[in-house]
Design an enzyme around this catalytic site. Structure first.
Site, PDB file in Angstrom:
ATOM      1  CB  SER A   1      -0.893  -0.001   1.248  1.00 60.76           C
ATOM      2  OG  SER A   1      -1.647   1.183   1.313  1.00 60.76           O
TER       3      SER A   1
ATOM      4  CB  CYS B   1      -5.293   5.319  11.147  1.00 64.16           C
ATOM      5  SG  CYS B   1      -5.109   4.775   9.460  1.00 64.16           S
TER       6      CYS B   1
ATOM      7  CE  LYS C   1       1.284  -2.190   5.849  1.00 67.19           C
ATOM      8  NZ  LYS C   1       1.415  -1.343   4.666  1.00 67.19           N
TER       9      LYS C   1
ATOM     10  CG  ASN D   1       2.333   0.649   8.061  1.00 65.57           C
ATOM     11  OD1 ASN D   1       3.109   1.294   7.354  1.00 65.57           O
ATOM     12  ND2 ASN D   1       1.030   0.782   7.960  1.00 65.57           N
TER      13      ASN D   1
HETATM   14  C1  FMN Z   1       5.740   6.431   0.262  1.00 67.98           C
HETATM   15  C2  FMN Z   1       5.054   5.401   1.106  1.00 67.98           C
HETATM   16  C3  FMN Z   1       3.680   5.474   1.301  1.00 67.98           C
HETATM   17  C4  FMN Z   1       3.024   4.515   2.086  1.00 67.98           C
HETATM   18  N1  FMN Z   1       1.669   4.589   2.251  1.00 67.98           N
HETATM   19  C5  FMN Z   1       1.033   3.621   2.963  1.00 67.98           C
HETATM   20  C6  FMN Z   1      -0.385   3.642   3.085  1.00 67.98           C
HETATM   21  O1  FMN Z   1      -1.094   4.487   2.546  1.00 67.98           O
HETATM   22  N2  FMN Z   1      -0.958   2.642   3.834  1.00 67.98           N
HETATM   23  C7  FMN Z   1      -0.238   1.649   4.430  1.00 67.98           C
HETATM   24  O2  FMN Z   1      -0.813   0.754   5.077  1.00 67.98           O
HETATM   25  N3  FMN Z   1       1.107   1.598   4.298  1.00 67.98           N
HETATM   26  C8  FMN Z   1       1.744   2.556   3.591  1.00 67.98           C
HETATM   27  N4  FMN Z   1       3.106   2.495   3.440  1.00 67.98           N
HETATM   28  C9  FMN Z   1       3.848   1.385   4.067  1.00 67.98           C
HETATM   29  C10 FMN Z   1       4.154   0.274   3.045  1.00 67.98           C
HETATM   30  O3  FMN Z   1       2.976  -0.296   2.540  1.00 67.98           O
HETATM   31  C11 FMN Z   1       5.036  -0.827   3.671  1.00 67.98           C
HETATM   32  O4  FMN Z   1       4.280  -1.538   4.635  1.00 67.98           O
HETATM   33  C12 FMN Z   1       6.282  -0.276   4.353  1.00 67.98           C
HETATM   34  O5  FMN Z   1       6.861   0.728   3.535  1.00 67.98           O
HETATM   35  C13 FMN Z   1       7.338  -1.348   4.631  1.00 67.98           C
HETATM   36  O6  FMN Z   1       7.736  -2.004   3.471  1.00 67.98           O
HETATM   37  P1  FMN Z   1       9.033  -1.595   2.589  1.00 67.98           P
HETATM   38  O7  FMN Z   1      10.184  -1.511   3.534  1.00 67.98           O
HETATM   39  O8  FMN Z   1       9.121  -2.679   1.574  1.00 67.98           O
HETATM   40  O9  FMN Z   1       8.721  -0.263   1.984  1.00 67.98           O
HETATM   41  C14 FMN Z   1       3.779   3.462   2.678  1.00 67.98           C
HETATM   42  C15 FMN Z   1       5.161   3.393   2.471  1.00 67.98           C
HETATM   43  C16 FMN Z   1       5.804   4.335   1.695  1.00 67.98           C
HETATM   44  C17 FMN Z   1       7.285   4.233   1.493  1.00 67.98           C
END
Ligand code: FMN
Length: 306
Positions: free
Chosen positions: A22, A131, A166, A193
């Site tokens: 996400s 949230c 999540k 997250n």
């Molecule tokens: C730019 C950005 C925006 C994100 N927006 C959301 C979001 O709207 N909702 C959510 O549940 N997680 C959000 N995340 C978290 C990611 O979905 C993910 O769980 C988190 O970045 C860890 O994974 P990664 O290390 O592979 O990025 C966001 C992450 C990034 C980097």
């Protein structure tokens, strides 16, 4: 021919265990042009809230050693525009669509899921439980097991679609929160997250992010995700979807060996937009090389010294 990468997450069959996380893949259309979403198991949309949100002041992202901080502030078009304009576009994508849902209280989550529950091409809802809960004084909804359990239970009575919970990694008890999700009726937990973080420019003395603090993601948090998933290994009846710091194909296998049934790719997308394709190819090669017949066989198969 048998698909060795197919996985089952509750009611949901995914063609492979790779899911776009996400907030890092928008609503899919950009990703479609980059590598074709038919190659991934699913995409999770940006978190949707009832009202449109313009998000936090810029800058909204900054690079950190081995990772990045983001403080997007849940910018999204809001429920009604999402339903009217985005949902029809999502139908064109050849992959499973999981809608991420956010809110400030239980009623927000209920309203969004109630509004979207009859959309046939939504395969599941992912509850973004990081949230702030205004009713509970700003504490994240996902921090207290009883609140998580009651929320999932209530949402379960509104929809037959799978609910994924999540969770935030910022907890001393990921097990209780996961068990609470399971008791409420979640079909999977998504672990995890981003981790709260902050960076300051020492020359201007200003925070690097407009929102001051943000969420740390990327390679820096990968070992945290591995440890959290390992903590839950063999302790849940529902599957774990791993999220955290996948920046190369090996990282995905590591999360699966720790106990994840599927994985989410987030900020790794920003480094290498072809990573999903490379990950899928690597998974097949890995299974072949190690003489496994399916990806399911390696879930939680970390080898521990006796
Ligand atoms: C730019 C950005 C925006 C994100 N927006 C959301 C979001 O709207 N909702 C959510 O549940 N997680 C959000 N995340 C978290 C990611 O979905 C993910 O769980 C988190 O970045 C860890 O994974 P990664 O290390 O592979 O990025 C966001 C992450 C990034 C980097």
């Amino acid at each position: 021919m048998k698909n060795m990468l197919e996985v089952q997450i509750g009611q949901l069959t995914l063609r492979n265990p790779l899911i776009l996380a996400s907030g890092t893949a928008g609503f899919g259309s950009e990703m479609e042009t980059l590598f074709g979403l038919k190659n991934v198991g699913a995409i999770v949309t940006k978190t949707i809230t009832i009202e449109p949100r313009i998000g936090n002041h810029p800058p909204r992202v900054c690079e950190t050693p081995c990772g990045m901080l983001n403080s997007i502030g849940l910018a999204n078009p809001g429920l009604i525009t999402f339903k009217n304009d985005t949902i029809p576009e999502l139908k064109k994508l050849d992959t499973r669509i999981i809608v991420s849902v956010g809110g400030e209280n239980e009623d927000d989550y209920c309203e969004i899921i109630n509004e979207l529950r009859s959309v046939s091409h939504i395969s599941a809802f992912e509850l973004n439980l990081s949230c702030p809960n205004v009713v509970k004084g700003g504490i994240n909804l996902g921090k207290i097991p009883k609140i998580v359990q009651d929320l999932v239970y209530k949402l379960k009575s509104i929809t037959d679609k799978p609910l994924w919970s999540k969770l935030s990694p910022q907890t001393s008890d990921i097990l209780s929160l996961s068990l609470a999700s399971q008791a409420g009726g979640a079909e999977a937990v998504v672990i995890a997250n981003t981790i709260p973080g902050m960076a300051i420019n020492i020359w201007t003395r200003e925070p690097m992010l407009g929102g001051i603090t943000g969420g740390l993601s990327g390679a820096a948090i990968h070992p945290v995700a591995v440890a959290l998933i390992y903590t839950l290994r063999n302790k849940l009846e529902i599957p774990i979807v791993g999220s955290g710091g996948i920046t190369n194909p090996e990282d995905a296998i590591e999360l699966i060996l720790a106990g994840a049934h599927a994985v989410q790719l987030g900020s790794g997308n920003f480094i290498d937009s072809l990573l999903p394709i490379k990950m899928i190819e690597f998974m097949k090669e890995y299974l072949k090389k190690c003489e496994y017949n399916s990806i399911k066989e390696i879930v939680g198969k970390i080898k521990l010294k006796t």
